[in-house]
Design an enzyme around this catalytic site. Sequence first.
Site, short mmCIF file in Angstrom:
data_model
loop_
_atom_site.label_atom_id
_atom_site.label_comp_id
_atom_site.label_asym_id
_atom_site.label_seq_id
_atom_site.Cartn_x
_atom_site.Cartn_y
_atom_site.Cartn_z
N ASN A 1 -8.38 48.15 21.24
CA ASN A 1 -7.25 47.73 22.07
C ASN A 1 -5.88 47.93 21.43
O ASN A 1 -4.88 47.37 21.88
CB ASN A 1 -7.41 46.26 22.50
CG ASN A 1 -7.41 45.32 21.29
OD1 ASN A 1 -7.40 45.80 20.14
ND2 ASN A 1 -7.42 44.04 21.53
N ASP B 1 -12.69 45.71 16.56
CA ASP B 1 -13.18 44.70 17.50
C ASP B 1 -14.55 45.07 18.05
O ASP B 1 -15.09 46.16 17.75
CB ASP B 1 -12.15 44.49 18.63
CG ASP B 1 -11.69 45.82 19.23
OD1 ASP B 1 -12.56 46.67 19.46
OD2 ASP B 1 -10.47 46.00 19.44
N ASP C 1 -24.97 34.23 3.80
CA ASP C 1 -23.91 34.24 2.80
C ASP C 1 -24.19 33.21 1.70
O ASP C 1 -24.45 32.03 2.01
CB ASP C 1 -22.60 33.90 3.52
CG ASP C 1 -21.38 34.16 2.69
OD1 ASP C 1 -21.08 35.34 2.46
OD2 ASP C 1 -20.71 33.21 2.27
N GLU D 1 -27.97 36.46 0.60
CA GLU D 1 -27.09 36.97 -0.43
C GLU D 1 -27.30 36.05 -1.63
O GLU D 1 -26.88 34.89 -1.61
CB GLU D 1 -25.63 36.91 0.04
CG GLU D 1 -24.72 37.60 -0.97
CD GLU D 1 -23.27 37.12 -0.91
OE1 GLU D 1 -22.39 37.85 -1.37
OE2 GLU D 1 -23.03 36.01 -0.41
N ASP E 1 -11.01 49.99 16.33
CA ASP E 1 -10.11 49.18 17.17
C ASP E 1 -10.10 49.77 18.57
O ASP E 1 -9.78 50.95 18.74
CB ASP E 1 -8.71 49.21 16.52
CG ASP E 1 -7.66 48.52 17.38
OD1 ASP E 1 -8.04 47.71 18.25
OD2 ASP E 1 -6.47 48.79 17.16
N ASP F 1 -4.48 46.97 18.60
CA ASP F 1 -3.74 45.95 17.85
C ASP F 1 -3.87 46.15 16.34
O ASP F 1 -3.42 45.30 15.55
CB ASP F 1 -4.18 44.53 18.25
CG ASP F 1 -5.63 44.25 17.88
OD1 ASP F 1 -6.32 45.17 17.37
OD2 ASP F 1 -6.10 43.12 18.11
#
Length: 616
Positions: free
Chosen positions: A87, A93, A263, A317, A85, A89
Amino acid sequence: MPVFDAFFRLHSLTPSRLVCSSHDLVYYRSVPKSLQGPSLPSFLCVVLCLTSCAWGGDAPTLNGYRPQWWKEAVVYQIYPRSFKDSNGDGIGDLKGISSKLDYLKDLGVDVIWLSPHFDSPNADNGYDIRDYRKVMAEFGTMADFDEMLKGIKQRHMKLLLDLVVNHTSDEHAWFVESRKAKDNPYRDYYIWRAGRDGNPPNNWSSFFSGSAWKQDPATGEYYLHLFAEKQPDLNWDNPKVRNEVYDLMKFWLDKGVDGFRMDVIPFISKDPALPDYPKEYEGRVQYFYAAGPKVHDYIREMNREVLSQYDVMTVGEAFGVSLEQTPLLVDERRNELNMIFNFDAIRLGRQSWRLNPWTLPELKAVYTKLDQKLDAHNWGTVFLSNHDNPRVVSRFGDDSPQYRVASAKALATMLLTLKGTPFIYQGDELAMTNYPFTKIEDFNDIEVKNAWKAEVLTHQVTAEDYIASLRKTSRDNSRTPMQWDDSANGGFTTAPKAWLAVNPNSNEINAKQAVADPDSVYHYFQKLIALRKKTPALVYGDYKDLDPQHPSVFAYTRTLGALRYLVVLNLSSQAVTYLVPAGQKVGSVILSNRPGKESATSVLRLRPWDARIYRF
Ligand code: NOJ
């Protein structure tokens, strides 16, 4: 001489890395003496190689294989929500990823597979996409993506995106339109049917509990969702849907990404009759869903329309695809995918959220069978963990303080020396462990919450039984944040709380400690990756399991001409005196997970989780 030039221009092949498949000639100039085969002046070697290698049409081959960068690559999976992270929060990110690219480069990985970073309401943590051309706001902006991609390229790494196109989010503009009315132009982007006597159209079940059909109030019809209600399945029989997918793939490829992990790609084709699945598929519906009539037509079309126009890596996958069926998706002559993930190894002993006992001979049999099914026109993958499975050291190793490091290193040895492109999941290079879950509120995963409602709240299983099993099998085990240092929240975030609790062992198990300790699992991964990169036998060499029935030792060879390696792993917490099978040379240790070298003897005294690579 064009052929001569082509030989040198092959990915990652330089005159110091030429290996002939048809005889024992190896010239290995840039490798330490201990790894070298018989060396010859390079010119002589090249001439001999050119005259005696198998040419497979117009392209030179190594041990019958066409050399490709994605066969030689080591892949590292990032689950962006949990990586870093930047930032404060509490959510990982893209800027966080950019800040850790040097860490990944130093580890030695070549390719990053980024789990979905697209705009999503996060019913399934990004695997429910609302807008394929937008970055999830929590992860940053398109400028952050471009910056991250630039940083990856500057470090000569590559980026794979997660292509989630069996389904979208129900908040995707296509579905918002589709559900409005039966005559909406987007109606046919999804799979809608009338109910059957007030019930869903058939008996298909969702992987996230309950029926795979949801009735929608606007029209009274049901839509299909093999996963969550908020993940409606796209209708691939509609050519407009396929073209939309090809366009969005080109959008990202034109930005410079290097391929896709796809996926649940075998589920894209549904039997248009939508029949009930037969009884024998109860509890294993993935094999039914993966057997749609047009899956190969659609993937071939995708290959023709998009993939063939770029130099990309693709990995499907393939939940529900058996080892036997694998070549149908990856045989290079079929022009579909480069490789797939088979689930036979990682799901050994798994029955939904339960883990039943399994044995090492069963695990070994998977790798042998896969090897037998894949000839030189096919390529495989090796993975022991990902964001849908528990931590590798807790699942296949021994995460007790006594053996956590040794067993993580033994498993790393296996991952990096088996045949196929290896995939490392974030944090496995630190031997991060499962989380000590105690109650349902500890979990985030929709699969866990839905099954709790369907099975615990209906009194089919007890809460204790369910939670005890999930401690071993839950996907949230691998989704807890990366442990970067011994500060609060493992240095993952400066927020008071991360989106999912950090493992309380982060004060001992973290990247800062691992990078500083030359004996750490991280540095052992580094050595293994470096060894694999300079050792064609570990990539293209033949694989042979020497002792398929041994209950705790995995011993196999990887051989390519004069380059011959023996890997011996004690995959148990008990010491074993291991007699190397008669006729098998042992040679000398070139890498091991513990100090102490036993060479040139066929009686090996293996401590718990000992791992050794011999050159013979
Ligand atoms: C497979 C993904 O790996 C998993 O995380 C996801 O929940 C399902 N597909 C649905 O997209």
